[in-house]
Design an enzyme around this catalytic site. Sequence first.
Site, mmCIF file in Angstrom:
data_model
loop_
_atom_site.group_PDB
_atom_site.id
_atom_site.type_symbol
_atom_site.label_atom_id
_atom_site.label_comp_id
_atom_site.label_asym_id
_atom_site.label_seq_id
_atom_site.Cartn_x
_atom_site.Cartn_y
_atom_site.Cartn_z
ATOM 1 N N ASP A 55 0.835 -1.209 0.000
ATOM 2 C CA ASP A 55 0.000 0.000 0.000
ATOM 3 C C ASP A 55 0.870 1.259 0.000
ATOM 4 O O ASP A 55 0.646 2.186 0.782
ATOM 5 C CB ASP A 55 -0.948 -0.009 1.200
ATOM 6 C CG ASP A 55 -2.189 0.862 0.975
ATOM 7 O OD1 ASP A 55 -2.498 1.173 -0.201
ATOM 8 O OD2 ASP A 55 -2.839 1.229 1.963
ATOM 9 N N ILE A 56 1.840 1.297 -0.895
ATOM 10 C CA ILE A 56 2.691 2.478 -1.043
ATOM 11 C C ILE A 56 1.889 3.539 -1.792
ATOM 12 O O ILE A 56 1.452 3.323 -2.917
ATOM 13 C CB ILE A 56 3.993 2.141 -1.808
ATOM 14 C CG1 ILE A 56 4.816 1.106 -1.046
ATOM 15 C CG2 ILE A 56 4.801 3.393 -2.108
ATOM 16 C CD1 ILE A 56 5.322 1.574 0.305
#
Length: 192
Positions: free
Chosen positions: A54-55
């Site tokens: 979840d960058i």
Amino acid sequence: MPNGSLDKFIYEDKSPPIVSRRLDCKILYDIAIGIARGLEYLHRGCNTRILHFDIKPHNILLDENFCPKISDFGLAKLCSRRESAVSIIGARGTVGYIAPEVFSRHFGVVSHKSDVYSYGMMVLEMVGMKNNIKAEVNRSSEIYFPHWIYNRLESDQRLGLQNIRNESDEMVRKMTIVGLWCIQTYLQLDQE
């Protein structure tokens, strides 16, 4: 973190840009480098590889010196450093940042490279000062942000960076190219 998350510095607002929220191009470049180093540490520097999944700008916190810190490991997965592929059930991440292989195995296996894809999309947002997905568009060709930024780069157009101070064409170009490299997909089609 004193400066909050990266998203408040890179998205255009409907109102005129706030001078205090405009980042110097060198600071933005250093933030991108810092995030890359953080990902490299998660993927190669730890005893157990950590895949974040979840960058995105909302998950990058900035300290008083604008040094980036990767946050929110709620979707992260641990795996052996020897493993090149991981198995996951269902897609993980935020729409617009999810690597194609995470939601469709036709693009390959899920690995630490999924975070690289997300990083690339985020860097393109940092450069373009736009969210990579527009909810309201007139034509479907406007939806995919990387096409927009690639076309501007290819035709040597300025990106119209209103929220960056002391814009350096060389730094912006490097960041754009790195972002585009990170999101490239390679499909190996069966030749029959």
